[in-house]
Design a protein around this motif. Sequence first.
Motif, PDB file in Angstrom:
ATOM      1  N   ASP A   1       3.938   5.890  -2.666  1.00 33.62           N
ATOM      2  CA  ASP A   1       4.518   6.934  -1.828  1.00 33.62           C
ATOM      3  C   ASP A   1       6.030   6.761  -1.721  1.00 33.62           C
ATOM      4  O   ASP A   1       6.772   7.743  -1.748  1.00 33.62           O
ATOM      5  CB  ASP A   1       3.886   6.893  -0.434  1.00 33.62           C
TER       6      ASP A   1
ATOM      7  N   ARG B   1       0.817  -1.222   0.000  1.00 31.83           N
ATOM      8  CA  ARG B   1       0.000   0.000   0.000  1.00 31.83           C
ATOM      9  C   ARG B   1       0.848   1.269   0.000  1.00 31.83           C
ATOM     10  O   ARG B   1       0.339   2.352  -0.238  1.00 31.83           O
ATOM     11  CB  ARG B   1      -0.953   0.001   1.186  1.00 31.83           C
ATOM     12  N   ARG B   2       2.153   1.177   0.278  1.00 35.99           N
ATOM     13  CA  ARG B   2       3.027   2.348   0.362  1.00 35.99           C
ATOM     14  C   ARG B   2       4.010   2.460  -0.801  1.00 35.99           C
ATOM     15  O   ARG B   2       4.863   3.336  -0.826  1.00 35.99           O
ATOM     16  CB  ARG B   2       3.828   2.320   1.669  1.00 35.99           C
TER      17      ARG B   2
ATOM     18  N   THR C   1      -0.705  10.634  -4.268  1.00 37.89           N
ATOM     19  CA  THR C   1      -0.735   9.501  -3.342  1.00 37.89           C
ATOM     20  C   THR C   1      -2.109   8.843  -3.396  1.00 37.89           C
ATOM     21  O   THR C   1      -3.065   9.404  -3.942  1.00 37.89           O
ATOM     22  CB  THR C   1      -0.454   9.937  -1.890  1.00 37.89           C
ATOM     23  N   ASP C   2      -2.214   7.684  -2.790  1.00 37.85           N
ATOM     24  CA  ASP C   2      -3.496   6.976  -2.729  1.00 37.85           C
ATOM     25  C   ASP C   2      -4.542   7.737  -1.908  1.00 37.85           C
ATOM     26  O   ASP C   2      -5.729   7.516  -2.072  1.00 37.85           O
ATOM     27  CB  ASP C   2      -3.311   5.582  -2.119  1.00 37.85           C
ATOM     28  N   GLN C   3      -4.102   8.616  -1.033  1.00 33.32           N
ATOM     29  CA  GLN C   3      -5.017   9.366  -0.165  1.00 33.32           C
ATOM     30  C   GLN C   3      -5.456  10.701  -0.771  1.00 33.32           C
ATOM     31  O   GLN C   3      -6.172  11.468  -0.138  1.00 33.32           O
ATOM     32  CB  GLN C   3      -4.353   9.646   1.190  1.00 33.32           C
TER      33      GLN C   3
ATOM     34  N   TRP D   1       1.215  15.281  -2.046  1.00 29.33           N
ATOM     35  CA  TRP D   1       0.007  14.591  -1.587  1.00 29.33           C
ATOM     36  C   TRP D   1      -0.945  14.288  -2.732  1.00 29.33           C
ATOM     37  O   TRP D   1      -1.729  13.338  -2.654  1.00 29.33           O
ATOM     38  CB  TRP D   1      -0.716  15.385  -0.497  1.00 29.33           C
TER      39      TRP D   1
ATOM     40  N   THR E   1      -9.219  11.629  -0.734  1.00 26.63           N
ATOM     41  CA  THR E   1      -9.689  11.822   0.636  1.00 26.63           C
ATOM     42  C   THR E   1      -9.233  13.170   1.171  1.00 26.63           C
ATOM     43  O   THR E   1     -10.010  13.890   1.818  1.00 26.63           O
ATOM     44  CB  THR E   1      -9.170  10.682   1.543  1.00 26.63           C
ATOM     45  N   ILE E   2      -7.992  13.526   0.891  1.00 26.60           N
ATOM     46  CA  ILE E   2      -7.470  14.827   1.317  1.00 26.60           C
ATOM     47  C   ILE E   2      -8.240  15.942   0.632  1.00 26.60           C
ATOM     48  O   ILE E   2      -8.629  16.932   1.258  1.00 26.60           O
ATOM     49  CB  ILE E   2      -5.959  14.921   1.036  1.00 26.60           C
TER      50      ILE E   2
END
Length: 161
Positions: A16, A12-13, A48-50, A45, A53-54
């Motif tokens: 990143d 998952r990282r 990234t996978d997030q 950011w 959401t951010i």
Amino acid sequence: MIIPITVHVPERRVEDFYIRFGEFLADVPDPDAPTQLPSGIVPSWVVTDQAQTIAATLWKEISGPGQSVLRYMARAIEGESRHFLPDEIADGIGHPKGKAGVAGLLGGVGKAIRRAGLPVYTTPRGNSWHYVWDWDGERYSMTPEVAKLLRREAQPGGSAA
């Protein structure tokens, strides 16, 4: 001399890790410094996978009028960064106070960016900036990567849609 190094990274990282490793190889002193892409300065950011959401967290913090400025910019951007004169944005959103009104709205968005906890980066001039949009003293700009995230949030229902 280059030394091969094997590093085990949780699946998952991986994305990143490559972003940070690329920044390291580019000799960027700050690991949160923006990544330079052909389309402009993109905060790390965003890739990234997030990211969505951010962006959703940010969008909820921004006032309706502030959202109108970002929505206007994001909808006008496709394959590459675009520059906007303040009067163009004011005309596009119908703001009666022109460029001063746009500056005020973006000042409010800047506060929302801080409330949402988005990272701030060091600019080449040594200042701090978020790179959701950029300002060169005459024009605002936004990258297509940021615009894509904001367009998704601007849809009814946001990223859940």
